[in-house]
Design a protein around this motif. Sequence first.
Motif, mmCIF file in Angstrom:
data_model
loop_
_atom_site.group_PDB
_atom_site.id
_atom_site.type_symbol
_atom_site.label_atom_id
_atom_site.label_comp_id
_atom_site.label_asym_id
_atom_site.label_seq_id
_atom_site.Cartn_x
_atom_site.Cartn_y
_atom_site.Cartn_z
ATOM 1 N N LYS A 1 20.956 34.258 19.949
ATOM 2 C CA LYS A 1 20.912 33.663 18.608
ATOM 3 C C LYS A 1 22.017 32.635 18.362
ATOM 4 O O LYS A 1 21.894 31.796 17.463
ATOM 5 C CB LYS A 1 21.019 34.767 17.560
ATOM 6 C CG LYS A 1 19.873 35.771 17.569
ATOM 7 C CD LYS A 1 18.576 35.129 17.125
ATOM 8 C CE LYS A 1 17.479 36.155 16.925
ATOM 9 N NZ LYS A 1 16.200 35.553 16.491
ATOM 10 N N TRP B 1 23.118 39.757 21.597
ATOM 11 C CA TRP B 1 22.545 39.105 20.416
ATOM 12 C C TRP B 1 23.067 37.676 20.277
ATOM 13 O O TRP B 1 22.308 36.740 20.028
ATOM 14 C CB TRP B 1 22.863 39.927 19.171
ATOM 15 C CG TRP B 1 22.347 39.326 17.896
ATOM 16 C CD1 TRP B 1 22.916 38.327 17.170
ATOM 17 C CD2 TRP B 1 21.143 39.685 17.217
ATOM 18 N NE1 TRP B 1 22.153 38.032 16.066
ATOM 19 C CE2 TRP B 1 21.053 38.853 16.075
ATOM 20 C CE3 TRP B 1 20.139 40.618 17.446
ATOM 21 C CZ2 TRP B 1 20.003 38.931 15.171
ATOM 22 C CZ3 TRP B 1 19.085 40.710 16.540
ATOM 23 C CH2 TRP B 1 19.027 39.878 15.425
ATOM 24 N N ASP C 1 12.108 37.222 19.154
ATOM 25 C CA ASP C 1 11.299 36.907 17.979
ATOM 26 C C ASP C 1 10.208 37.958 17.793
ATOM 27 O O ASP C 1 9.755 38.579 18.768
ATOM 28 C CB ASP C 1 10.660 35.527 18.147
ATOM 29 C CG ASP C 1 11.693 34.414 18.172
ATOM 30 O OD1 ASP C 1 12.736 34.577 17.505
ATOM 31 O OD2 ASP C 1 11.454 33.400 18.861
ATOM 32 N N ALA D 1 17.100 40.782 19.668
ATOM 33 C CA ALA D 1 17.207 39.377 19.291
ATOM 34 C C ALA D 1 15.918 38.597 19.536
ATOM 35 O O ALA D 1 15.822 37.425 19.158
ATOM 36 C CB ALA D 1 18.358 38.718 20.049
#
Length: 429
Positions: free
Chosen positions: A278, A274, A155, A153
């Motif tokens: 997110k 995740w 970046d 997850a």
Amino acid sequence: MAFFGLSRVSRRLLKSSVSVTPSSSSALLQSQHKSLSNPVTTHYTNPFTKCYPSWNDNYQVWSKGRELHQEKFFGVGWNYRLICGMSSSSSVLEGKPKKDDKEKSDGVVVKEASWIDLYLPEEVRGYAKLARLDKPIGTWLLAWPCMWSIALAADPGSLPSFKYMALFGCGALLLRGAGCTINDLLDQDIDTKVDRTKLRPIASGLLTPFQGIGFLGLQLLLGLGILLQLNNYSRVLGASSLLLVFSYPLMKRFTFWPQAFLGLTINWGALLGWTAVKGSIAPSIVLPLYLSGVCWTLVYDTIYAHQLHHHRFLFQLLFHVSCKCIHFDDKEDDVKVGVKSTALRFGDNTKLWLTGFGTASIGFLALSGFSADLGWQYYASLAAASGQLGWQIGTADLSSGADCSRKFVSNKWFGAIIFSGVVLGRSFQ
């Protein structure tokens, strides 16, 4: 001088009272060995000696005199009492001291002391053992899918969130402890019948079921505190996993696939990690990751389950050679106790099944990484992880409890390899 002479005489008398000459030991062994053909009633209640109750006496003689007759009993140098975890309440050689104080006269072998016994106060030792703090492999296996998901997850070009890794690490420790507590509360009737588990805190009486329930409540309360640090989506998803946590310990009573239910439970963090980062779920990335963890669990927990059955296999082999009237069915015996597993379901085809599940696990991991657009470093780690998993399956001696245990524990390195691959694949993306 008189005192010196008296001391020498006393030492000789003491030595003669506890020693056995080769001739007397041989005569004793021969007389005991003849009793195999004439079964007699003894005070032993060992279920493995119903056909020949004098078996324990014969083996006690051999075990005590093994320095004089090494490997002359069926040509094997096994120590029967160490294999079966039992000891006789009386010794043939009364004067000879026992090998150590870990063997109790009631037939229970006390396990070696862990760091819990050495460093923790007596009041909390039972609770620490109930949470399996001395066996961290379970926490690692629960934490790695969470870490995979958190790293996925991140970046592109960034490292995974240390905040969420710390939260999920503490959560894995608490949830694993809660799962073990639930398991011991529900399985205390089974644990008392199995040598490997009869010393667990609740089964042995070190803790009462009420104390276990209180400790479970404390662990769940602390886990709730961690869950409240996440977003609302993750709170609902995390709370829904409790249904699996409470139902999994019962599955081995009803199905030969409890390892599959364990996989669904212990890999829930692959979904949760995740969503914690997110705030939503990405099915194309997270679902393959979750399924890969389930297949991975089927591999390592089936290997683990084999170490629980190899003792009966040894007894079946040994008694089949020495006493044709005894026959054990490993599967039927476990079903009577109430324990089922994929180790019993797969039988002689275990490695074929494990190869299939291992291949599926690597395949799902590759699909997840492809959907997340990870770099080539991730696929290099998959190659290394495939080698580690193949080594486990290919070299596992399923008839050796020690080897199964080593292979099971080695899965913490499989998880570390995948995690490092995800981090590198995302960082250099």
